[in-house]
Design a protein around this motif. Sequence first.
Motif, PDB file in Angstrom:
ATOM      1  N   VAL A 159      -2.420  -9.803  -2.286  1.00 21.40           N
ATOM      2  CA  VAL A 159      -3.005  -8.358  -2.836  1.00 21.40           C
ATOM      3  C   VAL A 159      -4.829  -7.625  -2.829  1.00 21.40           C
ATOM      4  O   VAL A 159      -4.920  -6.362  -2.718  1.00 21.40           O
ATOM      5  N   ASN A 160      -5.433  -8.186  -2.764  1.00 27.44           N
ATOM      6  CA  ASN A 160      -6.719  -8.422  -2.063  1.00 27.44           C
ATOM      7  C   ASN A 160      -7.605  -7.800  -0.357  1.00 27.44           C
ATOM      8  O   ASN A 160      -8.274  -7.103  -0.026  1.00 27.44           O
ATOM      9  N   GLY A 161      -6.201  -8.225   0.187  1.00 23.05           N
ATOM     10  CA  GLY A 161      -5.806  -7.729   1.813  1.00 23.05           C
ATOM     11  C   GLY A 161      -6.695  -9.212   2.685  1.00 23.05           C
ATOM     12  O   GLY A 161      -6.848  -8.682   3.806  1.00 23.05           O
ATOM     13  N   SER A 162      -7.750 -10.422   1.737  1.00 24.65           N
ATOM     14  CA  SER A 162      -7.536 -11.637   2.235  1.00 24.65           C
ATOM     15  C   SER A 162      -6.903 -12.027   3.213  1.00 24.65           C
ATOM     16  O   SER A 162      -7.201 -12.779   3.994  1.00 24.65           O
ATOM     17  N   VAL A 163      -5.645 -12.592   2.641  1.00 15.58           N
ATOM     18  CA  VAL A 163      -4.733 -12.746   3.574  1.00 15.58           C
ATOM     19  C   VAL A 163      -2.987 -11.750   3.755  1.00 15.58           C
ATOM     20  O   VAL A 163      -2.623 -11.006   3.246  1.00 15.58           O
ATOM     21  N   PRO A 164      -3.139 -11.840   5.320  1.00 16.90           N
ATOM     22  CA  PRO A 164      -2.417 -10.457   5.777  1.00 16.90           C
ATOM     23  C   PRO A 164      -0.566 -11.644   5.860  1.00 16.90           C
ATOM     24  O   PRO A 164      -0.482 -12.811   5.835  1.00 16.90           O
ATOM     25  N   ALA A 165      -0.311 -10.556   5.507  1.00 13.29           N
ATOM     26  CA  ALA A 165       1.634 -10.943   5.185  1.00 13.29           C
ATOM     27  C   ALA A 165       2.233 -11.113   6.768  1.00 13.29           C
ATOM     28  O   ALA A 165       2.080 -10.093   7.354  1.00 13.29           O
ATOM     29  N   THR A 166       2.990 -12.181   6.578  1.00 14.98           N
ATOM     30  CA  THR A 166       3.445 -12.448   7.659  1.00 14.98           C
ATOM     31  C   THR A 166       4.878 -12.025   7.714  1.00 14.98           C
ATOM     32  O   THR A 166       5.788 -11.247   8.652  1.00 14.98           O
ATOM     33  N   ALA A 167       5.049 -11.192   6.938  1.00 13.13           N
ATOM     34  CA  ALA A 167       6.718 -10.540   6.859  1.00 13.13           C
ATOM     35  C   ALA A 167       7.092  -9.546   5.486  1.00 13.13           C
ATOM     36  O   ALA A 167       5.701 -10.166   4.297  1.00 13.13           O
ATOM     37  N   GLY A 168       7.395  -8.540   4.762  1.00 13.78           N
ATOM     38  CA  GLY A 168       7.013  -7.866   4.366  1.00 13.78           C
ATOM     39  C   GLY A 168       6.224  -7.304   3.940  1.00 13.78           C
ATOM     40  O   GLY A 168       5.439  -6.555   5.031  1.00 13.78           O
ATOM     41  N   SER A 169       5.785  -6.624   2.538  1.00 12.66           N
ATOM     42  CA  SER A 169       4.623  -5.845   2.957  1.00 12.66           C
ATOM     43  C   SER A 169       4.075  -5.414   1.626  1.00 12.66           C
ATOM     44  O   SER A 169       4.660  -6.336   0.114  1.00 12.66           O
ATOM     45  N   THR A 173      -3.511  -3.763   4.355  1.00 14.28           N
ATOM     46  CA  THR A 173      -3.924  -4.539   6.138  1.00 14.28           C
ATOM     47  C   THR A 173      -3.523  -3.781   6.673  1.00 14.28           C
ATOM     48  O   THR A 173      -3.577  -4.247   8.031  1.00 14.28           O
ATOM     49  N   ALA A 174      -3.128  -2.114   6.054  1.00 16.93           N
ATOM     50  CA  ALA A 174      -3.366  -1.356   7.451  1.00 16.93           C
ATOM     51  C   ALA A 174      -4.398  -0.520   7.517  1.00 16.93           C
ATOM     52  O   ALA A 174      -4.154   0.522   8.300  1.00 16.93           O
ATOM     53  N   LEU A 175      -5.107  -0.140   6.602  1.00 12.10           N
ATOM     54  CA  LEU A 175      -6.152   0.231   6.207  1.00 12.10           C
ATOM     55  C   LEU A 175      -7.110   0.043   7.389  1.00 12.10           C
ATOM     56  O   LEU A 175      -7.366  -1.523   7.291  1.00 12.10           O
ATOM     57  N   ARG A 176      -8.289   0.786   7.912  1.00  8.18           N
ATOM     58  CA  ARG A 176      -9.360   0.159   8.913  1.00  8.18           C
ATOM     59  C   ARG A 176     -10.181   1.326   8.293  1.00  8.18           C
ATOM     60  O   ARG A 176     -10.253   2.329   7.706  1.00  8.18           O
ATOM     61  N   GLY A 177     -11.025   1.132   8.662  1.00  9.55           N
ATOM     62  CA  GLY A 177     -12.672   1.508   8.521  1.00  9.55           C
ATOM     63  C   GLY A 177     -13.136   1.752   6.715  1.00  9.55           C
ATOM     64  O   GLY A 177     -12.825   1.426   5.621  1.00  9.55           O
ATOM     65  N   THR A 212      -2.356 -17.983  -3.075  1.00  7.52           N
ATOM     66  CA  THR A 212      -1.870 -16.924  -1.516  1.00  7.52           C
ATOM     67  C   THR A 212      -2.282 -15.589  -2.418  1.00  7.52           C
ATOM     68  O   THR A 212      -2.022 -14.588  -1.488  1.00  7.52           O
ATOM     69  N   LEU A 213      -0.876 -15.280  -3.288  1.00 11.54           N
ATOM     70  CA  LEU A 213      -0.310 -14.672  -4.416  1.00 11.54           C
ATOM     71  C   LEU A 213      -1.804 -13.115  -4.222  1.00 11.54           C
ATOM     72  O   LEU A 213      -1.607 -11.804  -3.615  1.00 11.54           O
ATOM     73  N   LEU A 214      -2.744 -14.141  -4.895  1.00  7.82           N
ATOM     74  CA  LEU A 214      -3.884 -12.440  -4.972  1.00  7.82           C
ATOM     75  C   LEU A 214      -4.487 -12.344  -3.273  1.00  7.82           C
ATOM     76  O   LEU A 214      -5.077 -11.250  -3.427  1.00  7.82           O
TER      77      LEU A 214
END
Length: 216
Positions: free
Chosen positions: A18-28, A37-41, A13-15
């Motif tokens: 880091v690679n963005g495949s798991v969205p954080a439910t708290a924190g950043s 998770t904040a980037l697009r395109g 889950t931690l990995l």
Amino acid sequence: MALVGPSGAGKSTLLGLVNGSVPATAGSVQVLGADPTALRGRAQRQLRARVGTVHQHLELVGQLRVVHNVNAGRLSDWPAWRAAWSLVRPQGVPEVLAALERVGLADRVFERTERLSGGQRQRVALARLLVQQPELVLADEPASALDPVLAERALALLSRLAAERGGALIASLHDPALALRHCTRVVGLVEGRVVLDAPAAALTVGDLADFYGAPR
């Protein structure tokens, strides 16, 4: 850095965070100066190209030939037309061969991936990472299907790959000896919490065996 801990501790889950495949439910999460998770395109694709992952389940397409699975490491750098054309006429074959040579599979470049053994498929995933040339290397149990000799070579290869780009390696490992030989820092997780964070030089195989609750 080695991530250690019992099954279900949260290493995968931690990995994924880091690679963005798991969205954080708290924190950043900050990866190479950005929140994945904040980037697009295009910005998201550019960051993903800088982060390479060897997944626990490898994420290979068995029906495709080895050359296509290795070339998947460069898809973020290719326009859609080149990626599609590569399925018909493989692109960048010399680079693919060079990567496969480093993992001992140069003679399997045009073989269907599903015909390879588990250890050979794991080495295809390593070759995919080599052609991607990421700055940050994430590896989820990269030696789990390999014999002891190939496991040592795989960890050494991943360490060199990270060093070549001046980056870092974060590897989830179950073998305490591998963790201490190939990593400079060890982080231990239990039930999603960091309970160990120490230089590898300050630890012994016995320390990590105690941490796992495993026999020495």
